[in-house]
Write an enzyme that holds these catalytic residues in place. Structure first.
Site, PDB file in Angstrom:
ATOM      1  N   ASP A 126      26.632 110.934 -97.489  1.00 65.51           N
ATOM      2  CA  ASP A 126      27.418 109.799 -97.980  1.00 65.51           C
ATOM      3  C   ASP A 126      28.835 110.241 -98.329  1.00 65.51           C
ATOM      4  OD1 ASP A 126      25.269 107.500 -98.574  1.00 65.51           O
ATOM      5  OD2 ASP A 126      24.405 109.434 -99.121  1.00 65.51           O
ATOM      6  N   ASP A 159      27.308 117.108 -96.281  1.00 64.82           N
ATOM      7  CA  ASP A 159      26.891 116.018 -97.145  1.00 64.82           C
ATOM      8  C   ASP A 159      26.840 114.765 -96.274  1.00 64.82           C
ATOM      9  OD1 ASP A 159      26.286 114.589 -99.507  1.00 64.82           O
ATOM     10  OD2 ASP A 159      28.408 114.129 -99.823  1.00 64.82           O
TER      11      ASP A 159
END
Length: 138
Positions: free
Chosen positions: A16, A14
């Site tokens: 953020d 991922d």
């Protein structure tokens, strides 16, 4: 592990909140958006709890803190404004978390292919990775 031990592996991250602490710039863009509506600015600690389902939901959640809801059309406009504010200075304060770059390099050195999966718009993701000098790792 030695070089090549992860040659068949693809590791997906991922973006953020995992690779990069983007919260400060998301807070900035959100508050610039709130300013357009004359709404109070939202504290960083509060925004961190609202992040996770994209800009539109972030704006909805932040405005709801003040008892405000927007029409779908206005929410679309505010989302576009948020994206413009964010893109204009995407990495003013965003940085990879400590140790991330070194660990990515170790994994790549072991032969792993690295990828990013995020709900952030592709253009913004690429822009952020470019500005932070991370693009070539993915």
């Amino acid at each position: 592990m030695s070089s090549g031990e992860l040659a068949d592996a693809t590791i997906v991250f991922d973006l953020d909140g995992t690779l990069v602490d983007t919260a400060p710039d998301l807070v900035r863009a959100l508050n610039e958006t709130m300013d357009l509506e004359g709404l109070p600015r939202v504290r960083a600690e509060t925004v961190r709890n609202l992040i996770g389902h994209g800009a539109r939901v972030l704006i909805e959640r932040a405005s709801a803190l003040h008892g405000v809801t927007f029409s779908a059309a206005r929410l679309d406009q505010l989302t576009n404004e948020f994206v413009a504010f964010y893109a204009a200075d995407i990495a003013r304060e965003s940085r990879p978390f400590d140790g991330v770059v070194e660990q990515l390099d170790i994994l790549a050195g072991l032969g792993a292919k690295l990828a990013v999966c995020t709900n952030k718009r592709r253009a913004l993701s690429v822009q952020l990775l470019d500005v932070l000098g991370l693009s070539e790792r993915f």
